[in-house]
Design a protein around this motif. Sequence first.
Motif, PDB file in Angstrom:
ATOM      1  N   ALA A  18       0.849  -1.203   0.000  1.00  0.00           N
ATOM      2  CA  ALA A  18       0.000   0.000   0.000  1.00  0.00           C
ATOM      3  C   ALA A  18       0.880   1.247   0.000  1.00  0.00           C
ATOM      4  CB  ALA A  18      -0.913  -0.004   1.218  1.00  0.00           C
ATOM      5  N   GLY A  19       0.598   2.154  -0.908  1.00  0.00           N
ATOM      6  CA  GLY A  19       1.391   3.376  -1.012  1.00  0.00           C
ATOM      7  C   GLY A  19       2.617   3.248  -1.888  1.00  0.00           C
ATOM      8  N   GLU A  20       2.921   2.039  -2.364  1.00  0.00           N
ATOM      9  CA  GLU A  20       4.054   1.808  -3.255  1.00  0.00           C
ATOM     10  C   GLU A  20       3.542   1.390  -4.631  1.00  0.00           C
ATOM     11  OE1 GLU A  20       7.195  -0.736  -1.591  1.00  0.00           O
ATOM     12  OE2 GLU A  20       6.046  -0.764   0.266  1.00  0.00           O
ATOM     13  N   ASP A  54      -5.884  -4.478  -1.617  1.00  0.00           N
ATOM     14  CA  ASP A  54      -5.422  -3.118  -1.888  1.00  0.00           C
ATOM     15  C   ASP A  54      -6.521  -2.366  -2.628  1.00  0.00           C
ATOM     16  OD1 ASP A  54      -4.071  -0.893  -3.370  1.00  0.00           O
ATOM     17  OD2 ASP A  54      -2.238  -1.777  -2.564  1.00  0.00           O
ATOM     18  N   ALA A  73      -3.846   3.605   0.881  1.00  0.00           N
ATOM     19  CA  ALA A  73      -2.445   3.985   0.700  1.00  0.00           C
ATOM     20  C   ALA A  73      -1.765   4.359   2.008  1.00  0.00           C
ATOM     21  CB  ALA A  73      -2.346   5.140  -0.293  1.00  0.00           C
ATOM     22  N   GLY A  74      -2.490   4.932   2.933  1.00  0.00           N
ATOM     23  CA  GLY A  74      -1.875   5.380   4.179  1.00  0.00           C
ATOM     24  C   GLY A  74      -1.870   4.345   5.280  1.00  0.00           C
ATOM     25  N   ASP A  76      -0.777   0.744   7.163  1.00  0.00           N
ATOM     26  CA  ASP A  76       0.334  -0.192   7.324  1.00  0.00           C
ATOM     27  C   ASP A  76      -0.253  -1.563   7.636  1.00  0.00           C
ATOM     28  OD1 ASP A  76       2.476  -1.743   8.090  1.00  0.00           O
ATOM     29  OD2 ASP A  76       3.261  -0.334   9.574  1.00  0.00           O
TER      30      ASP A  76
END
Length: 330
Positions: A18-20, A54, A73-74, A76
């Motif tokens: 997530a976020g990558e 995702d 995305a934010g 963890d």
Amino acid sequence: MKQLTILVFEYISGGGMAGEALPASLLAEGRMMLQALLGELKRIPQLRLRVLLDQRCDLAIDSEHAELVRIGAGQDIMALLPELLAETDLFWPIAPETGGILSRLARMARAAGIETLLSDAATLALCGDKLATYRHLTAHAIPAVETYPAEKCPDFPGRTVVKIRDGAGCQDTRVVAADALPAAVADLYQQEHYVVQPFVAGRAISLSALFKNGKGYFLTCNQQQIVLAGQRFSLHGCLVNIHQQREADYRHLVGRIAEALPGLWGYAGIDLIETGESAALVLEINPRLTSSYVGIGQATGINVAEQVLRLRQGEPIAVPTRQQCVEVTI
């Protein structure tokens, strides 16, 4: 039988990145495995499925049989998992060995007291290390492709394969000519994370099998469609359940690997290089679902997920009801 909640987490499509940026090939492979697994699990009574996904990914899923948990995305995933695991009975992760991801997920679940449908921790660590796997197999007289630390690279007479020590599939793998090897090794960042192997010409084969307590249960023999373009390998797909005159030999090999690695549990894939009519070398052991898994149900009629769950109480019934060869394209 009481209803069981099973948390299914495919790392690439499930929010592990997530976020990558999502790597296209690994994402395609991961989604195929996830879709195949969910298709088998939904046919098993008394299972409630929770699936991590995702938010950038789509998934064909029947809401009657599964609940989606979207990962933004934010978020963890490693911080979210303890709470999600507390609400589950079984955990089925599909993740690469790279960076110890698969082992970390297993440790996290087991620390929470959640049954995980994977091999034990020591076996996951061993299979996730190509050098350790080679040394263990050869110590048990199982033929394997020679593997050495990159920083202690021997002089191979021909081409050499340089790969990440805990890599998954063709990740970060390249072929180097003999005269270019010293420079290629010198240029590696953190050499201790890489291994070298002689380039072995032959047919790329994988074996799909189930394992429990030192016993192996052969499922299929598969031909991997691996392409070498320039210096890089890429996996384009596989032919699942090919007709193989050496099936008896490969069934025996599965049994020998089971004895050598009694901590193997559940589904695992064994990658080989066939170097002749009567010779094959083990390349690596993947203690998790592989791309070949996607075609096994269609090829043999075996619900592999159901048989993995049967391992919790006894032995699987891995008896084919049909024999077809199925092509899986990534």
